[in-house]
Design a protein around this motif. Structure first.
Motif, PDB file in Angstrom:
ATOM      1  N   UNK A 135      18.701  -5.639 -14.395  1.00  0.00           N
ATOM      2  CA  UNK A 135      18.707  -4.001 -14.546  1.00  0.00           C
ATOM      3  C   UNK A 135      17.609  -3.940 -13.321  1.00  0.00           C
ATOM      4  N   UNK A 136      18.100  -2.405 -13.003  1.00  0.00           N
ATOM      5  CA  UNK A 136      16.849  -2.577 -11.289  1.00  0.00           C
ATOM      6  C   UNK A 136      15.514  -2.367 -12.573  1.00  0.00           C
ATOM      7  N   UNK A 137      14.706  -2.644 -11.834  1.00  0.00           N
ATOM      8  CA  UNK A 137      13.698  -1.696 -12.236  1.00  0.00           C
ATOM      9  C   UNK A 137      12.831  -0.924 -11.066  1.00  0.00           C
ATOM     10  N   UNK A 138      12.713   0.644 -11.456  1.00  0.00           N
ATOM     11  CA  UNK A 138      11.441   1.510 -10.383  1.00  0.00           C
ATOM     12  C   UNK A 138      10.163   0.577 -10.750  1.00  0.00           C
ATOM     13  N   UNK A 139       9.739   0.531  -9.999  1.00  0.00           N
ATOM     14  CA  UNK A 139       8.771  -0.293 -10.143  1.00  0.00           C
ATOM     15  C   UNK A 139       7.200   0.759  -9.491  1.00  0.00           C
ATOM     16  N   UNK A 140       7.374   2.120  -8.845  1.00  0.00           N
ATOM     17  CA  UNK A 140       6.814   3.013  -9.065  1.00  0.00           C
ATOM     18  C   UNK A 140       6.438   3.490 -10.376  1.00  0.00           C
ATOM     19  N   UNK A 141       5.692   4.822 -10.021  1.00  0.00           N
ATOM     20  CA  UNK A 141       5.576   5.318 -11.513  1.00  0.00           C
ATOM     21  C   UNK A 141       5.804   7.094 -10.872  1.00  0.00           C
ATOM     22  N   UNK A 142       5.506   6.867  -9.681  1.00  0.00           N
ATOM     23  CA  UNK A 142       6.089   8.869  -8.974  1.00  0.00           C
ATOM     24  C   UNK A 142       6.667   9.528  -9.812  1.00  0.00           C
ATOM     25  N   UNK A 143       6.907  10.449  -9.613  1.00  0.00           N
ATOM     26  CA  UNK A 143       7.511  11.016  -9.288  1.00  0.00           C
ATOM     27  C   UNK A 143       7.341  12.821  -8.955  1.00  0.00           C
ATOM     28  N   UNK A 144       8.643  13.317  -8.410  1.00  0.00           N
ATOM     29  CA  UNK A 144       7.967  14.944  -8.523  1.00  0.00           C
ATOM     30  C   UNK A 144       9.563  15.740  -8.543  1.00  0.00           C
ATOM     31  N   UNK A 145       8.877  17.194  -8.534  1.00  0.00           N
ATOM     32  CA  UNK A 145       9.819  18.148  -8.430  1.00  0.00           C
ATOM     33  C   UNK A 145      11.141  18.146  -7.639  1.00  0.00           C
ATOM     34  N   UNK A 146      12.327  18.600  -8.371  1.00  0.00           N
ATOM     35  CA  UNK A 146      13.216  17.892  -7.876  1.00  0.00           C
ATOM     36  C   UNK A 146      13.974  19.164  -6.686  1.00  0.00           C
ATOM     37  N   UNK A 173      -4.973  -0.689  -7.613  1.00  0.00           N
ATOM     38  CA  UNK A 173      -5.714   0.181  -6.909  1.00  0.00           C
ATOM     39  C   UNK A 173      -5.692   1.405  -6.764  1.00  0.00           C
ATOM     40  N   UNK A 174      -5.966   2.832  -7.143  1.00  0.00           N
ATOM     41  CA  UNK A 174      -6.472   4.262  -6.245  1.00  0.00           C
ATOM     42  C   UNK A 174      -6.835   4.382  -5.170  1.00  0.00           C
ATOM     43  N   UNK A 181       1.074  -1.207   0.156  1.00  0.00           N
ATOM     44  CA  UNK A 181       0.055  -0.337   0.132  1.00  0.00           C
ATOM     45  C   UNK A 181       1.112   1.013   0.421  1.00  0.00           C
ATOM     46  N   UNK A 182       0.580   2.044  -0.763  1.00  0.00           N
ATOM     47  CA  UNK A 182       1.589   3.599  -1.073  1.00  0.00           C
ATOM     48  C   UNK A 182       0.240   4.247  -0.864  1.00  0.00           C
ATOM     49  N   UNK A 183       1.108   5.547  -0.941  1.00  0.00           N
ATOM     50  CA  UNK A 183       0.581   6.773  -0.850  1.00  0.00           C
ATOM     51  C   UNK A 183      -0.702   6.892  -1.603  1.00  0.00           C
ATOM     52  N   UNK A 184      -0.540   6.431  -2.683  1.00  0.00           N
ATOM     53  CA  UNK A 184      -1.479   6.285  -4.186  1.00  0.00           C
ATOM     54  C   UNK A 184      -2.724   5.695  -3.847  1.00  0.00           C
ATOM     55  N   UNK A 185      -2.271   4.256  -3.939  1.00  0.00           N
ATOM     56  CA  UNK A 185      -3.591   3.187  -3.806  1.00  0.00           C
ATOM     57  C   UNK A 185      -2.674   1.452  -3.480  1.00  0.00           C
ATOM     58  N   UNK A 186      -3.503   0.395  -3.443  1.00  0.00           N
ATOM     59  CA  UNK A 186      -2.816  -0.933  -3.129  1.00  0.00           C
ATOM     60  C   UNK A 186      -2.330  -1.595  -4.988  1.00  0.00           C
TER      61      UNK A 186
END
Length: 175
Positions: free
Chosen positions: A139-150, A40-41, A20-25
């Motif tokens: 390969x190291x995969x980033x499995x989340x899609x979240x990105x934010x302003x630097x 699921x959001x 579970x993350x900030x945005x969904x399960x």
């Protein structure tokens, strides 16, 4: 937990809750042939983060990170009315699980630093916490899609790296 979830009228059997993350399960699901991740959001409050439209943010961030060349699971389907997405499943343990077992690969840090070399010039950070990364076939995969302003305080060198070290502290909800 439900036994099945649906994306665009296709039913998937739930194998397990992945997290579970900030945005969904996120659930590991199958269609009987292949395994996928179904996110699921949710609309549960998050005291340290605000969202406008979580699904649209997820899709926007995915497109942004794809354009930069960040290794991620492919987005396979979007069901806007159900507020869920179906992603490719990258099989394997997360870096967090591997670190806990004392299994740190030196190449992982180099791969994250390569990602930073793509992100920082674009004015972006990702969530560098090790639960968001899965190594698979070198390969190291980033499995989340979240990105934010630097912001320097949340970049890998100032925030993320502490969670990748042998004596990493527990994550706090500071971001």
């Amino acid at each position: 937990m439900q036994n099945t979830l649906t994306v665009n009228d296709t039913e998937y059997t739930v194998l397990q809750l992945l997290g579970k993350g900030k945005g969904g399960y996120s659930y590991l699901v199958t269609d009987g042939t292949t395994q996928y991740v179904l996110k699921q959001i949710h609309h549960e409050p998050c005291e340290y983060y605000t969202f406008s439209d979580k699904l649209q943010a997820e899709l926007r961030d995915y497109k942004t990170l794809c354009k930069l060349g960040i290794p991620m699971p492919r987005l396979l389907a979007v069901d806007a009315p159900q507020e869920c997405i179906l992603k490719e499943y990258i099989a394997g343990q997360t870096v967090a699980e591997l670190l806990k077992a004392g299994r740190m690969e030196p190449g992982w840090l180099k791969q994250v630093q390569t990602m930073c070399g793509l992100l920082y010039p674009a004015g972006l950070n990702i969530d560098y916490y090790p639960t968001n990364f899965v190594p698979c076939s070198g390969t190291l995969y980033y499995i989340d899609y979240e990105c934010n302003a630097y912001m320097e305080q949340w970049d890998f060198e100032h925030w993320g790296i502490q969670y990748w070290t042998a004596q990493a502290p527990e994550r706090t909800n500071e971001i």
